[in-house]
Design a protein around this motif. Structure first.
Motif, PDB file in Angstrom:
ATOM      1  N   UNK A   1    -118.885  10.015 -54.503  1.00  0.00           N
ATOM      2  CA  UNK A   1    -118.377  11.143 -54.747  1.00  0.00           C
ATOM      3  C   UNK A   1    -117.221  10.764 -55.137  1.00  0.00           C
ATOM      4  N   UNK A   2    -115.901  10.684 -55.593  1.00  0.00           N
ATOM      5  CA  UNK A   2    -114.411  10.155 -55.376  1.00  0.00           C
ATOM      6  C   UNK A   2    -113.982  11.399 -54.698  1.00  0.00           C
ATOM      7  N   UNK A   3    -113.274  11.476 -53.358  1.00  0.00           N
ATOM      8  CA  UNK A   3    -112.106  12.536 -52.363  1.00  0.00           C
ATOM      9  C   UNK A   3    -110.749  12.335 -52.543  1.00  0.00           C
ATOM     10  N   UNK A   4    -109.797  13.033 -52.333  1.00  0.00           N
ATOM     11  CA  UNK A   4    -108.939  12.941 -52.029  1.00  0.00           C
ATOM     12  C   UNK A   4    -108.019  12.319 -50.771  1.00  0.00           C
ATOM     13  N   UNK A   5    -108.894  10.856 -50.480  1.00  0.00           N
ATOM     14  CA  UNK A   5    -107.757  10.211 -50.029  1.00  0.00           C
ATOM     15  C   UNK A   5    -107.759   9.122 -50.782  1.00  0.00           C
ATOM     16  N   UNK A   6    -106.329   8.421 -49.929  1.00  0.00           N
ATOM     17  CA  UNK A   6    -105.712   7.736 -50.601  1.00  0.00           C
ATOM     18  C   UNK A   6    -106.038   5.997 -50.598  1.00  0.00           C
ATOM     19  N   UNK A   7    -106.932   5.779 -49.172  1.00  0.00           N
ATOM     20  CA  UNK A   7    -107.482   4.438 -48.473  1.00  0.00           C
ATOM     21  C   UNK A   7    -108.859   5.074 -47.705  1.00  0.00           C
ATOM     22  N   UNK A   8    -109.873   3.842 -48.310  1.00  0.00           N
ATOM     23  CA  UNK A   8    -111.094   4.542 -46.943  1.00  0.00           C
ATOM     24  C   UNK A   8    -111.690   4.824 -47.321  1.00  0.00           C
ATOM     25  N   UNK A   9    -113.442   4.402 -47.949  1.00  0.00           N
ATOM     26  CA  UNK A   9    -114.188   4.906 -47.661  1.00  0.00           C
ATOM     27  C   UNK A   9    -115.405   4.850 -47.084  1.00  0.00           C
ATOM     28  N   UNK A  10    -115.954   6.069 -47.026  1.00  0.00           N
ATOM     29  CA  UNK A  10    -116.523   6.193 -45.599  1.00  0.00           C
ATOM     30  C   UNK A  10    -118.261   6.516 -46.948  1.00  0.00           C
ATOM     31  N   UNK A  11    -119.059   6.665 -45.871  1.00  0.00           N
ATOM     32  CA  UNK A  11    -120.866   6.185 -46.848  1.00  0.00           C
ATOM     33  C   UNK A  11    -121.410   6.864 -45.596  1.00  0.00           C
TER      34      UNK A  11
END
Length: 344
Positions: free
Chosen positions: A235-245
């Protein structure tokens, strides 16, 4: 003494991060060459706090005498120029998806499978895994050593920087447009990304999964264990930097939360932040600019006989791309797999 290092795609977000990471980690260089497309030739990029490099044209550059090439120009460009560099004797560390699943090219995360680096001489190319795969396998490796992993179910929440600078600009512009009541039309994404989540990263495949979801499954098996089953929802989320899982793991035998805590505390590249209180976990904002893979909210999964669940966060431009590539170069040096460097 140092190595001649070329950074390909030096004007992009990952290329700039590669230059920054090389300088920060004081990788032994005698020369750093910034390369990009012809339209970017002549531009200037920073290498460390004091050095400025003038970008050279990739299409006409001769890689003879270059020791290491850190590539992040896009898969189609790597397909042409990475083999050309490799044939000239340059060891290519490629951040694109072009070579990842080719059987004679190692796919490496140094904390997980550094022994695979010995396979690189067949093609002189090493592949950097997908950003979302990298952070997950760094967290999974110490758990896999406790008890073999059978199955992983993961949902990712991936920042827009994974889609490049234009995607970051789109999030910024759409967010501003919402506040001033201006119209905005999605260009980089299929739906508005501001104040929204988009369950679609990369192309759809015939089975209904996206290619990003497919990458996480096949890359995990190539890096960690061919018998691990992985199902992902990206899922693409409205955050500039950083992936979470959000990761759910099923093991072949019992693993307690306490055992997992101990293993993760000692694991290279991992920081365990799990206080079980308000704010006692890591988010993308916390991880931006950091090198570690952060693990929080570790708990037992009661829906399977031997299961754990946890939250995993990392800076996708650093550990998910640039840092991992530089760490591969460092591992090549440590293992004595590169030719001796020339004097600066």
């Amino acid at each position: 003494m140092g190595y001649r290092v070329a950074v390909v795609g030096a004007t992009g977000a990952v290329g700039r991060e590669m230059l920054k990471t090389l300088a920060e980690r004081e990788f032994p260089v005698s020369e750093v060459i910034a390369l990009a497309s012809g339209r970017s030739a002549g531009l200037e990029v920073s290498f460390g706090e004091k050095s400025v490099l003038k970008v050279k044209n990739l299409e006409t550059f001769d890689f003879k005498g270059v020791d290491i090439g850190l590539f992040s120009p896009g898969a189609s460009v790597s397909a042409v120029h990475a083999p050309r560099a490799a044939a000239a004797g340059c060891v290519v560390i490629d951040n694109t998806s072009q070579f990842r699943m080719e059987p004679d090219i190692p796919l490496v995360v140094p904390e997980v499978n550094p022994h695979h680096l010995k396979q690189f001489s067949k093609r002189n190319i090493i592949a950097n895994p997908n950003c979302s795969t990298i952070q997950m396998v760094v967290a999974l490796k110490p758990l896999h050593l406790l008890a073999r992993i059978k199955r992983v179910v993961v949902a990712t929440y991936q920042s827009v920087s994974g889609a490049g600078k234009e995607a970051m600009d789109e999030l910024f512009n759409q967010t501003r447009a919402v506040y001033v009541n201006d119209p905005s039309v999605p260009e980089q994404f299929t739906k508005p990304i501001a104040f929204n989540c988009i369950p679609h990263i990369d192309k759809f495949m015939d089975d209904g999964f996206t290619k990003e979801e497919w990458k996480m499954a096949v890359e995990t098996r190539k890096i960690l264990d061919p018998d691990i089953q992985v199902v992902a929802s990206c899922v693409r989320v409205p955050v500039f930097i950083g992936h979470s899982e959000a990761v759910h793991v099923e093991f072949e035998s019992e693993v307690t939360v306490e055992q997992a805590w101990d293993a993760l505390r000692e694991a290279p590249g991992v920081q365990l932040v799990d206080k079980r209180e308000d704010g006692g976990y890591v988010t993308q904002v916390d991880a931006a600019g950091e090198d570690s893979v952060f693990v929080s909210r570790l708990r037992r999964d009661p829906t399977v006989p031997h299961g754990l669940a946890f939250w995993c966060v990392s800076d996708n431009l650093r550990k998910g791309a640039a840092l991992n590539a530089v760490q591969i170069a460092e591992a090549l040096v440590e293992q004595g797999l590169l030719r001796k460097p020339k004097a600066a």
